[in-house]
Design a protein around this motif. Structure first.
Motif, PDB file in Angstrom:
ATOM      1  N   ARG A  88       0.835  -1.195   0.000  1.00 23.42           N
ATOM      2  CA  ARG A  88       0.000   0.000   0.000  1.00 23.42           C
ATOM      3  C   ARG A  88       0.873   1.249   0.000  1.00 23.42           C
ATOM      4  O   ARG A  88       0.653   2.189  -0.786  1.00 23.42           O
ATOM      5  CB  ARG A  88      -0.912  -0.029   1.226  1.00 23.42           C
ATOM      6  CG  ARG A  88      -1.903   1.122   1.291  1.00 23.42           C
ATOM      7  CD  ARG A  88      -2.855   0.977   2.460  1.00 23.42           C
ATOM      8  NE  ARG A  88      -3.859  -0.062   2.257  1.00 23.42           N
ATOM      9  CZ  ARG A  88      -4.116  -1.041   3.113  1.00 23.42           C
ATOM     10  NH1 ARG A  88      -3.425  -1.146   4.233  1.00 23.42           N
ATOM     11  NH2 ARG A  88      -5.047  -1.934   2.855  1.00 23.42           N
ATOM     12  N   CYS A 112       2.722   1.862  -3.370  1.00 22.90           N
ATOM     13  CA  CYS A 112       1.832   2.335  -4.433  1.00 22.90           C
ATOM     14  C   CYS A 112       1.371   3.769  -4.160  1.00 22.90           C
ATOM     15  O   CYS A 112       1.180   4.554  -5.084  1.00 22.90           O
ATOM     16  CB  CYS A 112       0.643   1.396  -4.597  1.00 22.90           C
ATOM     17  SG  CYS A 112       1.147  -0.246  -5.165  1.00 22.90           S
ATOM     18  N   GLY A 143       3.439   6.186  -5.677  1.00 16.13           N
ATOM     19  CA  GLY A 143       3.483   6.201  -7.140  1.00 16.13           C
ATOM     20  C   GLY A 143       4.294   5.070  -7.734  1.00 16.13           C
ATOM     21  O   GLY A 143       4.525   5.038  -8.939  1.00 16.13           O
ATOM     22  N   ARG A 144       4.723   4.129  -6.903  1.00 23.34           N
ATOM     23  CA  ARG A 144       5.470   3.012  -7.467  1.00 23.34           C
ATOM     24  C   ARG A 144       4.545   1.808  -7.647  1.00 23.34           C
ATOM     25  O   ARG A 144       3.363   1.874  -7.330  1.00 23.34           O
ATOM     26  CB  ARG A 144       6.673   2.702  -6.591  1.00 23.34           C
ATOM     27  CG  ARG A 144       7.642   3.908  -6.579  1.00 23.34           C
ATOM     28  CD  ARG A 144       9.002   3.523  -6.103  1.00 23.34           C
ATOM     29  NE  ARG A 144       8.927   2.877  -4.793  1.00 23.34           N
ATOM     30  CZ  ARG A 144       9.000   3.549  -3.643  1.00 23.34           C
ATOM     31  NH1 ARG A 144       9.146   4.843  -3.640  1.00 23.34           N
ATOM     32  NH2 ARG A 144       8.934   2.903  -2.506  1.00 23.34           N
ATOM     33  N   GLN A 145       5.096   0.749  -8.194  1.00 29.20           N
ATOM     34  CA  GLN A 145       4.272  -0.429  -8.495  1.00 29.20           C
ATOM     35  C   GLN A 145       4.882  -1.686  -7.893  1.00 29.20           C
ATOM     36  O   GLN A 145       6.067  -1.701  -7.546  1.00 29.20           O
ATOM     37  CB  GLN A 145       4.141  -0.589 -10.012  1.00 29.20           C
ATOM     38  CG  GLN A 145       3.309   0.509 -10.658  1.00 29.20           C
ATOM     39  CD  GLN A 145       3.510   0.514 -12.157  1.00 29.20           C
ATOM     40  OE1 GLN A 145       4.513   1.026 -12.656  1.00 29.20           O
ATOM     41  NE2 GLN A 145       2.568  -0.054 -12.885  1.00 29.20           N
ATOM     42  N   LEU A 156      -6.539   0.065  -4.805  1.00 27.23           N
ATOM     43  CA  LEU A 156      -5.517  -0.078  -5.846  1.00 27.23           C
ATOM     44  C   LEU A 156      -6.039  -0.868  -7.048  1.00 27.23           C
ATOM     45  O   LEU A 156      -6.922  -1.707  -6.915  1.00 27.23           O
ATOM     46  CB  LEU A 156      -4.281  -0.796  -5.281  1.00 27.23           C
ATOM     47  CG  LEU A 156      -3.579  -0.098  -4.111  1.00 27.23           C
ATOM     48  CD1 LEU A 156      -2.367  -0.899  -3.681  1.00 27.23           C
ATOM     49  CD2 LEU A 156      -3.176   1.327  -4.484  1.00 27.23           C
ATOM     50  N   GLY A 180       1.497   1.922 -16.137  1.00 30.63           N
ATOM     51  CA  GLY A 180       1.210   2.476 -14.816  1.00 30.63           C
ATOM     52  C   GLY A 180      -0.269   2.502 -14.480  1.00 30.63           C
ATOM     53  O   GLY A 180      -0.669   3.036 -13.446  1.00 30.63           O
ATOM     54  N   HIS A 194      -1.597  -0.883 -10.362  1.00 33.34           N
ATOM     55  CA  HIS A 194      -0.589  -0.696  -9.313  1.00 33.34           C
ATOM     56  C   HIS A 194       0.143  -1.986  -8.987  1.00 33.34           C
ATOM     57  O   HIS A 194       1.335  -1.996  -8.745  1.00 33.34           O
ATOM     58  CB  HIS A 194      -1.254  -0.178  -8.029  1.00 33.34           C
ATOM     59  CG  HIS A 194      -1.982   1.104  -8.207  1.00 33.34           C
ATOM     60  ND1 HIS A 194      -3.354   1.179  -8.353  1.00 33.34           N
ATOM     61  CD2 HIS A 194      -1.529   2.376  -8.301  1.00 33.34           C
ATOM     62  CE1 HIS A 194      -3.718   2.431  -8.505  1.00 33.34           C
ATOM     63  NE2 HIS A 194      -2.624   3.185  -8.486  1.00 33.34           N
ATOM     64  N   VAL A 195      -0.654  -3.027  -8.952  1.00 32.51           N
ATOM     65  CA  VAL A 195      -0.084  -4.307  -8.531  1.00 32.51           C
ATOM     66  C   VAL A 195      -0.338  -5.342  -9.615  1.00 32.51           C
ATOM     67  O   VAL A 195      -1.437  -5.410 -10.165  1.00 32.51           O
ATOM     68  CB  VAL A 195      -0.731  -4.795  -7.204  1.00 32.51           C
ATOM     69  CG1 VAL A 195      -0.133  -6.130  -6.774  1.00 32.51           C
ATOM     70  CG2 VAL A 195      -0.558  -3.748  -6.112  1.00 32.51           C
TER      71      VAL A 195
END
Ligand code: ADP
Ligand code: MG
Length: 680
Positions: free
Chosen positions: A464, A467, A470-472, A505, A529, A532-533
């Protein structure tokens, strides 16, 4: 009794021997014991230590076939001081005939305490007369096959030893220089322990004999692989011009500069391509070291000279990613890149086929579909095989045949599964090796965390948080090798659960059962993008490249192999932000799983991981499909015999150079006619 040649009995013996790869006398002579057993002594039942392999001399009291539960033959026996039960789960009428009350037996096996007292399961036995003499030497025990007894096999080997020519293939000078035992002496030593010898001093005495055999085996391997190399090199290949303007233009257009290692390897490859015989190069580079761009440069060099290139990858996802990348780089330079995959419609395939055959497409990127019969190139100069260990010898051969009739294409194989040096030196002695030993700058090492499955909530919180910044993240589902259906179910459940746990997400799912266009849609969304996951099975293992993903979670990491874990971890750490790989494990851990997790936790260098993997598992797994039909080393051990390997290589070079008749004799002795496989 031995049947007459051609009789059914002789034929069935021949078949059984053939199943062991034993066709000629020399094959039998080279069929060495697995171990030795001490039948020179008889132990009394009362004195026999629990769990030890011992020989007893007993009389059968009773025998019965039990049909309740698992069918078995139970034979009650006794000597002067005790009783024991022999149990057989596989038995033949002949066993029933021998194991009758009153029969006198010598039985050899492991003694243990079972439900009903002392027992031996599947002991070897033979009927003996009272007072029959005991052997005075240790008994060799050979690898064998169903229906071929040790006694029979031993007889065959003895007979072969009496007939066969064991004269030394090594010139005396070489043998002396290497301090090696004579071949015949070594063979006899291994088959025939000396009278009075014990298991302990036997091991010591056999050391030089084992070294001689290991050396000969390594020498044969070196010779055959080098011959295969030389044979391929004798063919003609398209001789390409030096890299020109378009290669320079691609280098200038790349968003990065080649690392020094990439520069060096690229120069080697470019020079190879300018020679009139086919390149046969294996490019090794750790995950993320930047092999793809080298493939693109080489392909471009081919096209600049008026030829075509093909790039093949083992999975649809990877091949498509290559296609996108290459098309992105090369289309602006006026190149036509064609795409070929198994899931294309017949019409799409037909179009790609026509483009390649007519020469309208310069470069083909695809999966195994490239190997299909209908795929022909107008002028193929270069074939690149990515993740080469996923392909077999035959597939390489097929690709090679796609050149025109006068030339063989240059071959560049790429592998992200680093191969330990000893393995590369032996099994890959037929290839030139290049190593990308440097990662692109700015990569931050991936932090590896071992987390018990009980702390899943912490892991969810970590996803959580990543993300939110802003990352994945990748979330790799537990591996269920035994069942594809279960694997699929697990993937669906994992996805569902995560979607519930992380409702805010976007969570995608990637598994092997999706259709190619579904896979590519999910992959595309994740790369862009929009997700997220990415929940995935190991389909993400090879090659997938999404730099913004900085968190890798692997559930039940204890089920994965080291190479797989290293590959998976290599999916992150590709962008600028610090990356984390969370290895979740469930208790209790087996010894082997614990050892693997320790290695992956403590090491990030793929070569070191591979070396330790080799120690944990032996070489079989590394060579994968390459081993099909190819001789795995039977006697040499690459760790133990690393010193011999160097010597064998030098000796092979020397003999190939100066004594072809020695090479021929040595190969005839060792290769069992398998050298046909080495041509690929
Ligand atoms: P692999 O060797 O695992 O196949 P890739 O070719 O997929 O690695 O490269 C990994 C990533 O690194 C890609 O995003 C690629 O564009 C990038 N890359 C390659 N070479 C360099 C370089 N010299 N500098 C920076 N990034 C690079
Ligand atoms: Mg790659």
């Amino acid at each position: 009794m031995k049947g007459a040649p051609g009789s059914a009995a002789a034929r069935s013996l021949r078949d059984k021997l053939a199943a062991l790869g034993l066709a000629r006398d020399i094959d039998l002579a080279l069929h060495f014991p697995l171990r030795y057993e001490d039948e020179t002594r008889v132990v009394r039942i009362a004195d026999a230590p629990d769990g030890a392999a011992v020989q007893l001399e007993v009389k059968v009291l009773a025998a019965e076939v039990e049909v309740r539960g698992r069918r078995q033959l139970r034979v009650l026996c006794a000597d002067a001081g005790g009783e024991i039960e022999l149990r057989f789960f596989n038995f033949y009428p002949s066993n029933l005939k021998q194991l009758v009350p009153g029969a006198q037996l010598r039985v050899f096996g492991e003694l243990r305490h079972g439900w009903n007292g002392l027992e031996m399961v599947h002991p070897r036995y033979k009927a003996v007369a009272d007072g029959a003499a005991l052997p005075d030497t240790l008994t060799p025990v050979y690898p064998t096959t169903a229906g071929l007894s040790q006694a029979r096999l031993r007889q065959e080997i003895e007979a072969a030893l009496a007939r066969v020519d064991l004269s030394d293939t090594l010139p005396a000078a070489d043998r002396a220089g290497l301090h090696l035992m004579e071949f015949a002496q070594a063979v006899h030593a291994l088959h025939r322990p000396l009278p009075g010898e014990t298991l302990e001093n036997l091991d010591l005495r056999l050391k030089p004999a084992r070294a001689r055999v290991a050396f000969d085996e390594l020498l044969a391997q070196q010779m055959s692989l080098r011959l295969a190399y030389a044979e391929r090199r004798a063919r003609r290949a398209p001789q390409l011009a030096a890299p020109g303007e378009r290669v320079a233009a691609l280098c200038a257009a790349l968003p990065f500069r080649l690392t020094a290692a990439q520069q060096r390897v690229w120069q080697t490859i470019a020079a190879d391509l300018m020679l009139p015989y086919p390149m046969q190069r294996l490019l090794q580079g750790d995950v993320g070291s930047g092999k793809t761009v080298l493939a693109a440069l080489a392909a471009l060099q081919a096209v600049e000279s008026g030829w075509q290139a093909a790039i093949m990858a083992p999975t649809e996802i990877l091949a498509e990613q290559h296609y996108r990348k290459l098309a992105g780089w090369l289309t602006p330079l006026g190149m036509q890149v064609a795409w070929l995959s198994g899931s294309q419609s017949a019409r799409q395939k037909q179009a790609a086929r026509a483009q390649l055959a007519g020469g309208a497409a310069h470069i083909a990127v695809g999966t195994h579909a490239l190997l299909e019969q209908g795929i022909a190139f107008e002028r193929l100069a270069l074939a690149v095989v990515d993740e080469q260990h996923r392909f077999g010898v035959r597939q390489r051969l097929v690709l090679r045949e796609k050149g025109d009739s006068a030339t063989a294409p240059h071959l560049l194989m790429m592998s992200a599964t680093p191969i330990p040096r000893t393995l590369a030196m032996s099994y890959y002695a037929d290839l030139d090796l290049s190593v990308l030993d440097e990662l692109p700058p700015g990569r931050r090492p991936v932090l590896t965390k071992l987390v018990s499955a009980a702390r899943r909530d912490d892991v969810i919180a970590r996803v959580r948080a990543a993300c939110a910044e802003g990352r994945q993240a990748y979330w790799v589902c537990p591996l269920i090798e035994e069942s594809e259906a279960l694997q699929l179910q697990t993937a669906l459940e994992t996805h569902e659960r995560l979607a519930a746990e992380l409702p805010e997400l976007g969570i995608g799912l990637l598994h092997g059962r999706l259709k190619a266009d579904e896979k590519s849609a999910v992959m595309g969304e994740f790369a862009a993008g929009a997700l997220h996951v990415l929940v995935a099975t190991t389909v993400v293992e090879v090659g997938v490249d999404v730099p913004n993903a900085s968190l890798m979670v692997i559930e039940h990491a204890e089920r994965f192999g080291l190479a797989q874990l290293h590959q998976l971890r290599g999916r992150v750490g590709r962008g600028a932000s610090a990356s984390v790989c969370v290895l979740m494990y469930a208790q209790p851990l087996s010894e082997a799983a614990r050892a693997r997790l320790k290695v992956i936790y403590e090491n990030s260098d793929g070569f070191e991981i591979a070396r330790q993997d080799l120690q944990l598992r032996g070489p079989g797994e590394f060579i994968g499909s390459r081993q099909s039909g190819e001789p795995l080393l039977r006697f040499a051990d690459l760790e133990r015999d690393a010193g011999l390997l160097d010597a064998a290589r030098d000796c092979a070079v020397r003999l190939l150079d100066g004594a072809p008749e020695v090479v021929a004799a040595h190969l005839a002795r060792w290769m069992r006619g398998r050298d046909a496989f080495l041509k690929a």
